[in-house]
Scaffold this motif. Sequence first.
Motif, short mmCIF file in Angstrom:
data_model
loop_
_atom_site.label_atom_id
_atom_site.label_comp_id
_atom_site.label_asym_id
_atom_site.label_seq_id
_atom_site.Cartn_x
_atom_site.Cartn_y
_atom_site.Cartn_z
N HIS A 102 -21.93 36.33 0.27
CA HIS A 102 -22.05 34.89 0.46
C HIS A 102 -22.66 34.61 1.83
CE1 HIS A 102 -19.59 34.43 -3.11
NE2 HIS A 102 -18.68 35.22 -2.58
N SER A 114 -25.75 29.55 4.71
CA SER A 114 -26.96 28.74 4.53
C SER A 114 -27.45 28.29 5.91
CB SER A 114 -26.64 27.51 3.68
OG SER A 114 -25.78 26.63 4.41
N PRO A 115 -28.70 27.82 6.00
CA PRO A 115 -29.16 27.29 7.29
C PRO A 115 -28.24 26.21 7.87
CG PRO A 115 -31.03 27.62 5.83
CD PRO A 115 -29.80 27.90 5.02
N ARG A 116 -27.72 25.34 7.03
CA ARG A 116 -26.80 24.31 7.52
C ARG A 116 -25.54 24.95 8.10
NH1 ARG A 116 -25.99 18.89 6.79
NH2 ARG A 116 -27.75 18.79 5.33
N GLN A 117 -25.01 25.97 7.41
CA GLN A 117 -23.82 26.65 7.92
C GLN A 117 -24.11 27.42 9.21
OE1 GLN A 117 -23.14 28.75 4.21
NE2 GLN A 117 -21.20 27.65 3.88
N GLN A 118 -25.31 27.99 9.31
CA GLN A 118 -25.70 28.67 10.55
C GLN A 118 -25.73 27.68 11.71
OE1 GLN A 118 -29.48 30.71 9.81
NE2 GLN A 118 -28.79 31.13 7.73
N GLY A 166 -32.23 32.17 4.27
CA GLY A 166 -32.84 30.89 3.97
C GLY A 166 -34.11 30.61 4.74
#
Length: 360
Positions: free
Chosen positions: A116, A119-123, A157
Amino acid sequence: MDKAKISRRAFAGMAVAACTGLVTPMVKAPRERRVDVLLARMSVADKIAQLNIPICLPQELLGDSTDPTGTREHREAYVRGETVVGKKADRMTLGPGGGFFGLVNQSLSGSVPVPHPLSPRQQATQHNDLQRLARANRLGIPLLQISEGTHGSVGPGSTIFPEGLALGATFDPQLIGRVYGAVAREARAVGIHALSTIMAELNRDPRYGRGTWSFSEDPYLTARMIEALVPAMQDHDLASPESVVTSLCAFPMGAPNTRGLETSSIEIGERAFRQTHLEPWRAGFGPAGALMTEASEQTIDGIVVHGSRRYLTALLRDELDFRGVVIGNDVRSLVREHVAGTAREAAGLALRAGVDVSLS
Protein backbone atom coordinates in the motif's frame (compact mmCIF):
# COMPACT_ATOMS: atom_id res chain seq x y z
CA MET A 1 19.84 31.99 -11.19
CA ASP A 2 21.42 34.83 -9.22
CA LYS A 3 24.93 33.77 -8.27
CA ALA A 4 25.46 36.39 -5.56
CA LYS A 5 27.71 34.95 -2.89
CA ILE A 6 26.06 32.98 -0.11
CA SER A 7 27.88 31.25 2.70
CA ARG A 8 27.59 27.49 3.09
CA ARG A 9 26.02 27.75 6.53
CA ALA A 10 23.56 30.41 5.37
CA PHE A 11 22.44 28.28 2.42
CA ALA A 12 21.77 25.21 4.55
CA GLY A 13 19.54 27.12 6.94
CA MET A 14 18.04 30.01 5.07
CA ALA A 15 17.35 28.65 1.59
CA VAL A 16 15.36 25.81 3.11
CA ALA A 17 13.63 28.24 5.45
CA ALA A 18 12.54 30.16 2.36
CA CYS A 19 11.26 26.95 0.76
CA THR A 20 9.15 26.09 3.80
CA GLY A 21 8.01 29.57 4.74
CA LEU A 22 9.71 29.62 8.14
CA VAL A 23 8.79 32.66 10.25
CA THR A 24 10.82 33.58 13.34
CA PRO A 25 10.94 36.63 15.65
CA MET A 26 14.10 37.69 13.78
CA VAL A 27 12.62 37.28 10.32
CA LYS A 28 13.35 40.94 9.46
CA ALA A 29 16.96 40.78 10.63
CA PRO A 30 19.77 40.37 8.04
CA ARG A 31 20.25 36.76 6.97
CA GLU A 32 23.77 36.39 8.37
CA ARG A 33 22.64 37.82 11.71
CA ARG A 34 19.82 35.28 11.96
CA VAL A 35 22.25 32.46 11.18
CA ASP A 36 24.75 33.68 13.79
CA VAL A 37 22.08 33.89 16.50
CA LEU A 38 20.78 30.42 15.69
CA LEU A 39 24.26 28.85 15.65
CA ALA A 40 25.04 30.41 19.03
CA ARG A 41 22.02 28.64 20.50
CA MET A 42 22.99 25.22 19.16
CA SER A 43 24.88 22.57 21.12
CA VAL A 44 27.31 20.07 19.60
CA ALA A 45 24.52 17.47 19.63
CA ASP A 46 22.27 19.91 17.76
CA LYS A 47 24.90 20.51 15.07
CA ILE A 48 25.62 16.80 14.65
CA ALA A 49 21.92 16.15 14.07
CA GLN A 50 21.70 18.94 11.50
CA LEU A 51 24.82 17.79 9.63
CA ASN A 52 23.74 14.15 9.29
CA ILE A 53 20.66 13.29 7.25
CA PRO A 54 19.47 9.67 7.46
CA ILE A 55 18.88 7.64 4.30
CA CYS A 56 15.49 5.97 4.61
CA LEU A 57 15.58 2.48 3.16
CA PRO A 58 12.48 0.32 2.63
CA GLN A 59 13.10 -2.10 5.50
CA GLU A 60 13.16 0.89 7.84
CA LEU A 61 10.09 2.53 6.33
CA LEU A 62 8.13 -0.70 6.69
CA GLY A 63 8.76 -0.71 10.43
CA ASP A 64 10.97 -3.82 10.55
CA SER A 65 13.95 -1.93 11.92
CA THR A 66 14.91 -0.28 15.18
CA ASP A 67 16.59 2.48 13.19
CA PRO A 68 15.64 5.94 14.56
CA THR A 69 13.86 6.76 11.29
CA GLY A 70 12.16 3.38 10.93
CA THR A 71 8.57 3.87 12.08
CA ARG A 72 6.46 7.00 12.27
CA GLU A 73 7.16 7.18 16.00
CA HIS A 74 10.90 6.89 15.40
CA ARG A 75 10.84 9.60 12.73
CA GLU A 76 8.89 11.98 14.94
CA ALA A 77 11.26 11.39 17.86
CA TYR A 78 14.18 12.13 15.53
CA VAL A 79 12.59 15.41 14.43
CA ARG A 80 11.87 16.46 18.02
CA GLY A 81 15.45 15.75 19.12
CA GLU A 82 14.85 12.64 21.24
CA THR A 83 17.00 10.07 19.42
CA VAL A 84 19.78 8.44 21.46
CA VAL A 85 22.86 7.24 19.55
CA GLY A 86 26.25 5.75 20.41
CA LYS A 87 27.40 3.15 22.89
CA LYS A 88 28.32 3.45 26.58
CA ALA A 89 30.63 6.43 27.07
CA ASP A 90 29.83 7.82 23.63
CA ARG A 91 26.06 7.82 24.05
CA MET A 92 24.32 11.10 23.39
CA THR A 93 20.87 12.41 22.68
CA LEU A 94 20.87 14.10 19.30
CA GLY A 95 19.34 17.49 18.81
CA PRO A 96 16.41 18.04 16.45
CA GLY A 97 16.99 16.22 13.16
CA GLY A 98 18.00 18.06 10.00
CA GLY A 99 15.92 16.19 7.44
CA PHE A 100 15.54 12.96 5.50
CA PHE A 101 16.88 11.49 2.28
CA GLY A 102 14.48 9.41 0.22
CA LEU A 103 11.53 9.37 2.59
CA VAL A 104 9.08 8.90 -0.31
CA ASN A 105 11.12 6.12 -1.96
CA GLN A 106 9.21 3.33 -0.26
CA SER A 107 10.12 0.58 -2.71
CA LEU A 108 13.74 1.57 -3.32
CA SER A 109 12.85 2.40 -6.93
CA GLY A 110 10.81 -0.79 -7.35
CA SER A 111 13.24 -3.23 -5.71
CA VAL A 112 11.01 -4.01 -2.73
CA PRO A 113 7.26 -4.72 -2.97
CA VAL A 114 5.07 -2.29 -1.02
CA PRO A 115 1.45 -3.45 -0.71
CA HIS A 116 0.00 0.00 0.00
CA PRO A 117 2.33 2.77 -1.21
CA LEU A 118 1.61 6.33 -0.14
CA SER A 119 -0.22 8.43 -2.70
CA PRO A 120 1.21 11.86 -3.58
CA ARG A 121 -1.36 13.45 -1.25
CA GLN A 122 -0.28 11.14 1.58
CA GLN A 123 3.39 11.90 0.87
CA ALA A 124 2.67 15.63 1.13
CA THR A 125 0.75 15.10 4.36
CA GLN A 126 3.62 13.09 5.83
CA HIS A 127 6.15 15.80 4.94
CA ASN A 128 3.90 18.58 6.24
CA ASP A 129 3.32 16.80 9.55
CA LEU A 130 7.06 16.38 10.06
CA GLN A 131 7.70 20.02 9.12
CA ARG A 132 5.19 21.19 11.71
CA LEU A 133 7.02 19.15 14.35
CA ALA A 134 10.35 20.63 13.24
CA ARG A 135 9.09 24.20 13.36
CA ALA A 136 7.62 23.61 16.84
CA ASN A 137 10.81 22.25 18.44
CA ARG A 138 13.24 24.47 20.35
CA LEU A 139 15.36 25.32 17.26
CA GLY A 140 12.57 25.74 14.73
CA ILE A 141 14.81 24.74 11.80
CA PRO A 142 12.79 23.31 8.90
CA LEU A 143 13.67 19.85 7.64
CA LEU A 144 15.69 19.53 4.46
CA GLN A 145 13.89 16.86 2.43
CA ILE A 146 16.13 15.39 -0.27
CA SER A 147 15.07 12.72 -2.73
CA GLU A 148 16.22 11.30 -6.05
CA GLY A 149 15.12 12.38 -9.49
CA THR A 150 17.36 10.79 -12.07
CA HIS A 151 14.46 10.20 -14.48
CA GLY A 152 11.51 11.31 -12.40
CA SER A 153 10.82 11.83 -8.71
CA VAL A 154 10.96 8.43 -7.00
CA GLY A 155 7.76 8.81 -4.98
CA PRO A 156 4.84 6.54 -5.93
CA GLY A 157 2.52 8.27 -8.36
CA SER A 158 5.24 10.39 -9.96
CA THR A 159 5.80 10.41 -13.71
CA ILE A 160 8.45 7.92 -14.87
CA PHE A 161 10.55 9.31 -17.71
CA PRO A 162 13.14 7.36 -19.73
CA GLU A 163 16.55 6.72 -18.17
CA GLY A 164 19.40 9.15 -18.76
CA LEU A 165 20.86 7.48 -21.84
CA ALA A 166 17.47 7.51 -23.57
CA LEU A 167 16.94 11.17 -22.68
CA GLY A 168 20.40 11.98 -23.98
CA ALA A 169 19.60 10.19 -27.23
CA THR A 170 16.99 12.84 -28.00
CA PHE A 171 19.80 15.38 -28.57
CA ASP A 172 17.22 17.97 -27.48
CA PRO A 173 18.27 20.13 -24.50
CA GLN A 174 15.05 22.13 -24.66
CA LEU A 175 13.01 18.94 -24.23
CA ILE A 176 15.24 17.87 -21.33
CA GLY A 177 14.54 21.19 -19.65
CA ARG A 178 10.81 20.55 -19.94
CA VAL A 179 11.21 17.02 -18.56
CA TYR A 180 13.14 18.10 -15.48
CA GLY A 181 10.89 21.09 -14.94
CA ALA A 182 8.02 18.59 -14.62
CA VAL A 183 10.12 16.40 -12.30
CA ALA A 184 10.80 19.42 -10.06
CA ARG A 185 7.13 20.43 -9.88
CA GLU A 186 6.02 16.92 -8.94
CA ALA A 187 8.68 16.62 -6.26
CA ARG A 188 8.05 20.04 -4.76
CA ALA A 189 4.29 19.40 -4.68
CA VAL A 190 4.80 16.64 -2.09
CA GLY A 191 7.29 18.58 0.06
CA ILE A 192 10.71 17.75 -1.41
CA HIS A 193 13.30 20.56 -1.48
CA ALA A 194 16.21 19.01 -3.38
CA LEU A 195 16.59 16.28 -5.98
CA SER A 196 19.73 14.20 -6.16
CA THR A 197 21.12 11.77 -8.75
CA ILE A 198 20.96 14.39 -11.49
CA MET A 199 23.92 13.09 -13.46
CA ALA A 200 26.68 15.34 -14.74
CA GLU A 201 28.97 12.31 -15.06
CA LEU A 202 29.81 10.80 -18.41
CA ASN A 203 28.98 7.22 -19.36
CA ARG A 204 32.47 5.95 -20.15
CA ASP A 205 32.18 2.34 -18.91
CA PRO A 206 29.27 0.14 -20.07
CA ARG A 207 29.91 -2.27 -17.19
CA TYR A 208 29.13 0.39 -14.59
CA GLY A 209 25.50 0.05 -13.48
CA ARG A 210 25.02 3.72 -12.67
CA GLY A 211 26.13 4.60 -16.17
CA THR A 212 22.52 4.26 -17.32
CA TRP A 213 21.73 7.42 -15.37
CA SER A 214 24.15 9.52 -17.43
CA PHE A 215 23.04 11.35 -20.56
CA SER A 216 25.95 10.45 -22.80
CA GLU A 217 29.61 9.56 -23.15
CA ASP A 218 30.10 12.92 -24.85
CA PRO A 219 31.10 15.90 -22.65
CA TYR A 220 29.64 18.53 -24.98
CA LEU A 221 26.20 16.92 -25.20
CA THR A 222 26.10 16.22 -21.47
CA ALA A 223 27.04 19.82 -20.70
CA ARG A 224 24.20 21.13 -22.88
CA MET A 225 21.71 18.85 -21.11
CA ILE A 226 22.89 20.03 -17.69
CA GLU A 227 22.71 23.68 -18.77
CA ALA A 228 19.09 23.14 -19.76
CA LEU A 229 17.82 21.15 -16.79
CA VAL A 230 19.32 23.10 -13.85
CA PRO A 231 17.47 26.39 -14.53
CA ALA A 232 14.31 24.43 -15.28
CA MET A 233 14.48 22.78 -11.84
CA GLN A 234 15.70 25.69 -9.72
CA ASP A 235 13.92 28.45 -11.64
CA HIS A 236 14.84 31.90 -10.29
CA ASP A 237 13.32 31.59 -6.83
CA LEU A 238 13.75 28.64 -4.47
CA ALA A 239 10.71 29.79 -2.52
CA SER A 240 8.56 29.02 -5.57
CA PRO A 241 6.20 26.06 -5.12
CA GLU A 242 7.55 24.69 -8.41
CA SER A 243 11.30 24.81 -7.70
CA VAL A 244 13.77 22.40 -6.13
CA VAL A 245 17.52 22.55 -5.57
CA THR A 246 19.42 20.55 -8.20
CA SER A 247 22.02 18.15 -6.79
CA LEU A 248 24.45 17.18 -9.57
CA CYS A 249 26.10 13.79 -9.02
CA ALA A 250 28.67 12.60 -8.28
CA PHE A 251 31.52 15.09 -8.20
CA PRO A 252 33.99 14.89 -9.78
CA MET A 253 33.36 11.47 -11.41
CA GLY A 254 32.40 7.84 -10.79
CA ALA A 255 33.66 6.12 -13.95
CA PRO A 256 35.54 4.74 -15.77
CA ASN A 257 36.65 2.78 -12.74
CA THR A 258 38.27 -0.54 -11.93
CA ARG A 259 36.21 -3.40 -13.42
CA GLY A 260 33.08 -1.22 -13.58
CA LEU A 261 32.32 -1.80 -9.90
CA GLU A 262 30.62 0.73 -7.66
CA THR A 263 33.05 2.53 -5.29
CA SER A 264 36.05 0.97 -7.07
CA SER A 265 39.08 3.16 -7.70
CA ILE A 266 39.61 5.41 -10.72
CA GLU A 267 42.98 5.80 -12.45
CA ILE A 268 42.74 8.55 -15.04
CA GLY A 269 45.44 11.23 -14.84
CA GLU A 270 45.05 15.00 -14.67
CA ARG A 271 45.00 15.72 -18.41
CA ALA A 272 42.28 13.21 -19.31
CA PHE A 273 40.26 14.20 -16.25
CA ARG A 274 40.26 17.90 -17.09
CA GLN A 275 40.03 17.57 -20.85
CA THR A 276 37.13 15.12 -20.87
CA HIS A 277 35.22 15.05 -17.61
CA LEU A 278 35.09 18.63 -16.28
CA GLU A 279 33.00 20.28 -19.03
CA PRO A 280 29.54 19.22 -17.73
CA TRP A 281 30.48 20.38 -14.23
CA ARG A 282 31.65 23.75 -15.52
CA ALA A 283 28.31 24.13 -17.29
CA GLY A 284 26.29 23.06 -14.25
CA PHE A 285 28.05 25.18 -11.66
CA GLY A 286 28.86 28.12 -13.93
CA PRO A 287 26.06 29.54 -16.09
CA ALA A 288 23.39 27.20 -14.74
CA GLY A 289 24.20 27.70 -11.05
CA ALA A 290 23.37 24.30 -9.50
CA LEU A 291 23.30 24.70 -5.70
CA MET A 292 24.05 21.17 -4.53
CA THR A 293 26.31 18.27 -5.43
CA GLU A 294 27.22 14.87 -4.01
CA ALA A 295 30.83 13.92 -3.43
CA SER A 296 31.99 10.85 -5.32
CA GLU A 297 32.41 7.64 -3.35
CA GLN A 298 35.52 6.80 -5.33
CA THR A 299 39.24 7.11 -4.88
CA ILE A 300 40.73 8.99 -7.84
CA ASP A 301 44.43 8.46 -8.58
CA GLY A 302 44.90 7.42 -4.96
CA ILE A 303 42.97 10.35 -3.45
CA VAL A 304 39.76 9.64 -1.48
CA VAL A 305 37.34 12.29 -2.69
CA HIS A 306 35.49 12.67 0.62
CA GLY A 307 38.69 13.76 2.33
CA SER A 308 40.16 15.84 -0.47
CA ARG A 309 40.37 19.64 -0.22
CA ARG A 310 41.89 19.50 -3.68
CA TYR A 311 38.63 18.23 -5.18
CA LEU A 312 35.98 19.59 -2.82
CA THR A 313 37.41 23.04 -2.15
CA ALA A 314 40.23 24.05 -4.52
CA LEU A 315 38.62 22.61 -7.65
CA LEU A 316 34.93 22.74 -6.79
CA ARG A 317 34.63 26.06 -5.01
CA ASP A 318 37.70 28.05 -5.99
CA GLU A 319 38.05 27.02 -9.64
CA LEU A 320 34.50 26.05 -10.66
CA ASP A 321 32.92 28.77 -8.48
CA PHE A 322 30.42 26.42 -6.84
CA ARG A 323 28.30 28.33 -4.29
CA GLY A 324 26.13 25.61 -2.81
CA VAL A 325 26.17 22.60 -0.49
CA VAL A 326 28.25 19.43 -0.78
CA ILE A 327 26.54 16.21 0.30
CA GLY A 328 28.74 13.40 1.57
CA ASN A 329 27.38 10.01 0.50
CA ASP A 330 30.20 7.83 1.80
CA VAL A 331 32.22 9.51 4.57
CA ARG A 332 33.18 6.03 5.77
CA SER A 333 35.18 5.60 2.57
CA LEU A 334 37.95 7.35 4.49
CA VAL A 335 37.95 4.45 6.98
CA ARG A 336 37.64 1.84 4.24
CA GLU A 337 40.67 3.28 2.47
CA HIS A 338 42.65 3.55 5.75
CA VAL A 339 42.87 7.34 5.66
CA ALA A 340 40.98 7.59 8.96
CA GLY A 341 40.94 5.16 11.84
CA THR A 342 37.37 5.78 13.01
CA ALA A 343 34.10 7.18 11.68
CA ARG A 344 34.50 10.16 14.00
CA GLU A 345 37.92 10.96 12.57
CA ALA A 346 36.56 10.49 9.04
CA ALA A 347 33.75 12.97 9.74
CA GLY A 348 36.24 15.63 10.81
CA LEU A 349 38.41 15.07 7.73
CA ALA A 350 35.37 15.26 5.44
CA LEU A 351 34.12 18.52 6.98
CA ARG A 352 37.53 20.12 6.65
CA ALA A 353 37.80 18.92 3.05
CA GLY A 354 34.52 20.59 2.06
CA VAL A 355 31.62 18.21 2.84
CA ASP A 356 28.69 20.12 4.38
CA VAL A 357 26.07 17.46 5.11
CA SER A 358 26.50 13.69 5.39
CA LEU A 359 23.97 11.05 4.40
CA SER A 360 24.02 8.49 7.19
